[in-house]
Design a protein around this motif. Structure first.
Motif, PDB file in Angstrom:
ATOM      1  N   LEU A 177     -14.034  10.922  -4.170  1.00 47.96           N
ATOM      2  CA  LEU A 177     -13.630  11.115  -5.555  1.00 47.96           C
ATOM      3  C   LEU A 177     -12.491  12.108  -5.706  1.00 47.96           C
ATOM      4  CD1 LEU A 177     -17.123  11.204  -7.319  1.00 47.96           C
ATOM      5  CD2 LEU A 177     -15.539   9.282  -7.111  1.00 47.96           C
ATOM      6  N   LEU A 178     -12.487  13.155  -4.883  1.00 44.96           N
ATOM      7  CA  LEU A 178     -11.489  14.226  -5.003  1.00 44.96           C
ATOM      8  C   LEU A 178     -10.962  14.563  -3.613  1.00 44.96           C
ATOM      9  CD1 LEU A 178     -13.630  16.467  -7.398  1.00 44.96           C
ATOM     10  CD2 LEU A 178     -11.656  15.081  -8.093  1.00 44.96           C
ATOM     11  N   PRO A 179     -10.135  13.694  -3.040  1.00 48.10           N
ATOM     12  CA  PRO A 179      -9.742  13.880  -1.639  1.00 48.10           C
ATOM     13  C   PRO A 179      -8.999  15.187  -1.361  1.00 48.10           C
ATOM     14  CG  PRO A 179      -8.441  12.152  -2.669  1.00 48.10           C
ATOM     15  CD  PRO A 179      -9.541  12.464  -3.624  1.00 48.10           C
ATOM     16  N   VAL A 180      -8.083  15.561  -2.226  1.00 49.81           N
ATOM     17  CA  VAL A 180      -7.312  16.790  -1.991  1.00 49.81           C
ATOM     18  C   VAL A 180      -8.224  18.009  -2.153  1.00 49.81           C
ATOM     19  CG1 VAL A 180      -5.396  18.218  -2.764  1.00 49.81           C
ATOM     20  CG2 VAL A 180      -5.151  15.729  -2.715  1.00 49.81           C
ATOM     21  N   PHE A 181      -8.912  18.069  -3.298  1.00 50.66           N
ATOM     22  CA  PHE A 181      -9.836  19.171  -3.557  1.00 50.66           C
ATOM     23  C   PHE A 181     -10.938  19.199  -2.500  1.00 50.66           C
ATOM     24  CE2 PHE A 181     -13.890  20.513  -5.510  1.00 50.66           C
ATOM     25  CZ  PHE A 181     -13.563  21.823  -5.847  1.00 50.66           C
ATOM     26  N   GLY A 182     -11.488  18.023  -2.187  1.00 51.56           N
ATOM     27  CA  GLY A 182     -12.572  17.954  -1.218  1.00 51.56           C
ATOM     28  C   GLY A 182     -12.148  18.422   0.166  1.00 51.56           C
TER      29      GLY A 182
ATOM     30  N   MET B  33       0.854  -1.198   0.000  1.00 45.69           N
ATOM     31  CA  MET B  33       0.000   0.000   0.000  1.00 45.69           C
ATOM     32  C   MET B  33       0.886   1.243   0.000  1.00 45.69           C
ATOM     33  SD  MET B  33      -3.051   1.023   2.670  1.00 45.69           S
ATOM     34  CE  MET B  33      -3.922  -0.505   2.354  1.00 45.69           C
ATOM     35  N   ASN B  34       0.748   2.096  -1.037  1.00 49.64           N
ATOM     36  CA  ASN B  34       1.633   3.251  -1.117  1.00 49.64           C
ATOM     37  C   ASN B  34       1.146   4.388  -0.225  1.00 49.64           C
ATOM     38  OD1 ASN B  34      -0.407   4.679  -2.530  1.00 49.64           O
ATOM     39  ND2 ASN B  34       0.302   3.792  -4.477  1.00 49.64           N
ATOM     40  N   ILE B  35       2.002   5.408  -0.107  1.00 47.36           N
ATOM     41  CA  ILE B  35       1.724   6.519   0.801  1.00 47.36           C
ATOM     42  C   ILE B  35       0.490   7.294   0.358  1.00 47.36           C
ATOM     43  CG2 ILE B  35       2.629   8.705   1.680  1.00 47.36           C
ATOM     44  CD1 ILE B  35       5.415   7.475   1.542  1.00 47.36           C
ATOM     45  N   ALA B  36       0.329   7.486  -0.961  1.00 46.83           N
ATOM     46  CA  ALA B  36      -0.816   8.249  -1.475  1.00 46.83           C
ATOM     47  C   ALA B  36      -2.133   7.570  -1.097  1.00 46.83           C
ATOM     48  CB  ALA B  36      -0.706   8.404  -2.982  1.00 46.83           C
ATOM     49  N   LEU B  37      -2.176   6.242  -1.222  1.00 48.17           N
ATOM     50  CA  LEU B  37      -3.399   5.514  -0.887  1.00 48.17           C
ATOM     51  C   LEU B  37      -3.690   5.605   0.606  1.00 48.17           C
ATOM     52  CD1 LEU B  37      -5.734   3.732  -1.759  1.00 48.17           C
ATOM     53  CD2 LEU B  37      -4.223   1.731  -1.498  1.00 48.17           C
ATOM     54  N   ILE B  38      -2.637   5.491   1.427  1.00 46.22           N
ATOM     55  CA  ILE B  38      -2.820   5.606   2.880  1.00 46.22           C
ATOM     56  C   ILE B  38      -3.361   6.992   3.235  1.00 46.22           C
ATOM     57  CG2 ILE B  38      -1.615   5.668   5.097  1.00 46.22           C
ATOM     58  CD1 ILE B  38       0.304   3.543   3.949  1.00 46.22           C
ATOM     59  N   ALA B  39      -2.781   8.013   2.595  1.00 46.43           N
ATOM     60  CA  ALA B  39      -3.236   9.382   2.854  1.00 46.43           C
ATOM     61  C   ALA B  39      -4.686   9.562   2.430  1.00 46.43           C
ATOM     62  CB  ALA B  39      -2.338  10.382   2.126  1.00 46.43           C
ATOM     63  N   HIS B  40      -5.034   8.970   1.272  1.00 48.09           N
ATOM     64  CA  HIS B  40      -6.406   9.043   0.768  1.00 48.09           C
ATOM     65  C   HIS B  40      -7.369   8.434   1.781  1.00 48.09           C
ATOM     66  CE1 HIS B  40      -9.360   8.089  -2.778  1.00 48.09           C
ATOM     67  NE2 HIS B  40      -9.959   8.660  -1.753  1.00 48.09           N
ATOM     68  N   ILE B  41      -7.037   7.238   2.250  1.00 50.18           N
ATOM     69  CA  ILE B  41      -7.904   6.547   3.208  1.00 50.18           C
ATOM     70  C   ILE B  41      -8.014   7.353   4.504  1.00 50.18           C
ATOM     71  CG2 ILE B  41      -8.141   4.479   4.647  1.00 50.18           C
ATOM     72  CD1 ILE B  41      -6.801   2.920   2.336  1.00 50.18           C
ATOM     73  N   ALA B  42      -6.879   7.908   4.959  1.00 45.43           N
ATOM     74  CA  ALA B  42      -6.881   8.676   6.206  1.00 45.43           C
ATOM     75  C   ALA B  42      -7.770   9.907   6.102  1.00 45.43           C
ATOM     76  CB  ALA B  42      -5.451   9.085   6.564  1.00 45.43           C
ATOM     77  N   VAL B  43      -7.684  10.602   4.942  1.00 41.88           N
ATOM     78  CA  VAL B  43      -8.506  11.809   4.733  1.00 41.88           C
ATOM     79  C   VAL B  43      -9.981  11.438   4.733  1.00 41.88           C
ATOM     80  CG1 VAL B  43      -9.174  13.531   3.014  1.00 41.88           C
ATOM     81  CG2 VAL B  43      -6.763  13.184   3.561  1.00 41.88           C
ATOM     82  N   VAL B  44     -10.318  10.396   3.962  1.00 40.25           N
ATOM     83  CA  VAL B  44     -11.727  10.005   3.848  1.00 40.25           C
ATOM     84  C   VAL B  44     -12.269   9.548   5.189  1.00 40.25           C
ATOM     85  CG1 VAL B  44     -13.320   8.363   2.798  1.00 40.25           C
ATOM     86  CG2 VAL B  44     -11.536   9.425   1.402  1.00 40.25           C
ATOM     87  N   VAL B  45     -11.516   8.718   5.899  1.00 35.57           N
ATOM     88  CA  VAL B  45     -11.981   8.202   7.192  1.00 35.57           C
ATOM     89  C   VAL B  45     -12.103   9.335   8.204  1.00 35.57           C
ATOM     90  CG1 VAL B  45     -11.390   6.730   9.163  1.00 35.57           C
ATOM     91  CG2 VAL B  45     -11.109   5.874   6.828  1.00 35.57           C
ATOM     92  N   GLY B  46     -11.082  10.201   8.254  1.00 32.67           N
ATOM     93  CA  GLY B  46     -11.090  11.292   9.225  1.00 32.67           C
ATOM     94  C   GLY B  46     -12.255  12.244   9.020  1.00 32.67           C
ATOM     95  N   PHE B  47     -12.449  12.656   7.777  1.00 35.97           N
ATOM     96  CA  PHE B  47     -13.522  13.598   7.518  1.00 35.97           C
ATOM     97  C   PHE B  47     -14.892  12.924   7.593  1.00 35.97           C
ATOM     98  CE2 PHE B  47     -10.141  16.304   5.956  1.00 35.97           C
ATOM     99  CZ  PHE B  47     -10.583  17.569   6.309  1.00 35.97           C
ATOM    100  N   THR B  48     -14.958  11.630   7.279  1.00 31.08           N
ATOM    101  CA  THR B  48     -16.227  10.919   7.411  1.00 31.08           C
ATOM    102  C   THR B  48     -16.646  10.848   8.872  1.00 31.08           C
ATOM    103  OG1 THR B  48     -15.822   9.585   5.421  1.00 31.08           O
ATOM    104  CG2 THR B  48     -17.424   8.739   7.006  1.00 31.08           C
ATOM    105  N   ILE B  49     -15.687  10.615   9.753  1.00 31.39           N
ATOM    106  CA  ILE B  49     -16.002  10.603  11.186  1.00 31.39           C
ATOM    107  C   ILE B  49     -16.527  11.967  11.614  1.00 31.39           C
ATOM    108  CG2 ILE B  49     -14.993  10.450  13.499  1.00 31.39           C
ATOM    109  CD1 ILE B  49     -13.097   8.295  12.366  1.00 31.39           C
TER     110      ILE B  49
END
Length: 477
Positions: A39-44, A1-17
């Protein structure tokens, strides 16, 4: 699992909470944010930090509660209207909407009001300047947009003349909508002439505003009060119809009522609360009663903003629609309804009420235009009649029920007016005023093109996909 995917998951999970912890979000808004973040984690993430939280902060909420209590204490019972007016003066069919409106600010219907619909922009400017020139005690003006064009300059010069002859003049302008005026020589001249100036929701520290609130939370109100006996209410800003910042969409077509009677004091209280929020000045000197006039009609003011009860404006519209028995006609420039209003419109049409909607054919917001179009099929299938005004940007916000009750003011039928902006409206029952506004609405319709279900069916697939895609994120627009 690369760093970008981990960051993506962290952003989505954190903001979803965070989204799941918020009690102020509707399920569609919560889902829309989650879709954008996936869909757009950085922009979102950036957009959510800038615009996601509909909150002025704890300090602002506490300050607003204090202002609310102080304004109501200063007003006493005399300025707030009389609950008994609801049964004594309001027709039974319209009591639910007047009763609901009273629950928002505590303003009850007042009796003995008179009103006059301004014919056009030039008459509004001329009458308002004449009223200011005749003022003997005070003039209070609050506007979202105040330009330095002919209308803005003539209003400012009238206020300067009034201040120089000893009239207390207070001007409150929104920090974003009137930013050009606030930086202008005209603003400095007004201050030098003795006009008391203040900025609503200033953007002096944008980084702090971004971190603690939202830049796009604005004071969208349009209020003028003269000597506590005259008030103007409607959609018109202090600007020419040509509206130079967005001239290609012009002319901007607005509507304005000139009102006298006890309802003036309620508009005065809305101004007082905003002035106190901006300056800290106590409201005692700002709130004055106005005696009822003979042969007047019942009316009440209502103000809404991010510090008031959530969803009160869409619930007000839904209650008004539920009161309709024969016909309801609405004009609004920005139509991005929540489910409450959309279902109320369709329900009214299904039960046999003639529901007529008038929107501008060209809109200064392409996002709002696309989202609005996504609702046309539902409305038309329910039997609503949709017109698109062609000569310019129809900016008038009007609602008339059964040729008798009217709502006029600054509120659009969109999420921004429902949740973000400070708005003001006046609700009244008077067949003469209703007839005048219906005649104006008829003029709008004559200059419009009716949109049919076959027109919507003929839209190409890519347009329908685009409209629906934009509407999907409508709850966060």
């Amino acid at each position: 699992m690369n760093i970008a995917l981990i960051a993506h998951i962290a952003v989505v999970v954190g903001f979803t909470i965070r989204l799941m912890l918020r009690n102020d979000l509707s399920p569609p808004a919560r889902l829309a944010w989650i879709i954008v973040l996936i869909l757009l984690p950085v922009f979102g993430t950036i957009v959510y930090v800038l615009f996601g939280e509909v909150d002025l902060g704890r300090e602002a909420r506490a300050k607003q509660r204090s202002i609310h209590d102080e304004v109501h204490r200063a007003a006493g019972g005399q300025l707030m209207g009389d609950p008994e007016t609801l049964t004594d003066q309001i027709s039974a069919a319209f009591r639910p909407v007047f009763g609901y409106a009273a629950s928002i600010n505590g303003f009850h219907p007042t009796t003995g009001n008179q009103g006059e619909l301004m014919a056009h922009a030039a008459e509004t400017r001329t009458r308002m300047v004449a009223d200011i020139d005749a003022a003997t005690d005070h003039v209070h003006a609050l506007y979202y947009i105040w330009l330095t064009d002919r209308t803005g300059t003539e209003m400012a010069e009238a206020l300067m003349r009034a201040a120089q002859r000893g009239v207390t003049c207070r001007v409150l302008a929104d920090g974003l909508g009137s930013r050009g005026l606030i930086k202008s020589e005209l603003w400095r001249r007004m201050g030098a002439a003795g006009v008391h100036l203040a900025v609503a929701l200033p953007i002096t520290r944008p980084i702090r505003t971004i971190l603690t609130s939202r830049l796009d939370m604005r004071n969208h109100r349009k209020i003028t009060v003269i000597d506590g006996t005259i008030t103007y209410c409607g959609s018109r800003n202090t600007a020419d119809p040509e509206f130079r910042p967005k001239a290609k969409y012009g002319p901007w077509v607005d509507i304005m009522l000139r009102l006298t009677g006890p309802v003036v004091a309620q508009n005065q209280l809305l101004f007082a609360s905003d002035w106190m929020r901006a300056t800290g000045e106590p409201p005692e000197a700002l709130a004055r009663p106005c005696p009822p006039l003979p042969d007047g009609f019942p009316a009440q003011a209502m103000g809404h903003g991010p510090t008031e009860r959530r969803s009160s404006t869409p619930q007000l519209f839904a209650t008004a629609l539920a009161c309709a028995r024969e016909r309801v006609t609405i004009s609004t420039p920005y139509f991005v309804p929540d489910a409450t209003v959309l279902e109320a419109l369709c329900a009214a049409a299904y039960r046999g009420v003639t529901v007529t909607l008038i929107f501008p054919q060209k809109n200064d917001s392409w996002v709002v235009a696309a989202a609005s179009h996504s609702y046309y099929r539902r409305l038309l299938q329910a039997g609503c009649i949709v017109h698109e005004y062609e000569p310019g940007l129809l900016h008038a916000k009007t609602l008339v029920i059964d040729g008798a009750a009217c709502l006029i003011g600054s509120s659009n039928i969109d999420i921004r007016s429902f949740d973000l902006n400070f708005e003001n409206n006046i609700l009244l029952e008077d067949p003469a005023i209703a007839k005048a506004i219906e005649a104006r609405q008829a003029d709008y319709i004559l200059a419009s093109r009716q949109v049919t279900l076959s027109d919507v069916d003929a839209w190409p697939y890519h347009r329908r996909i685009w409209n629906n895609a934009v509407a999907t994120v409508g709850p966060i627009l």
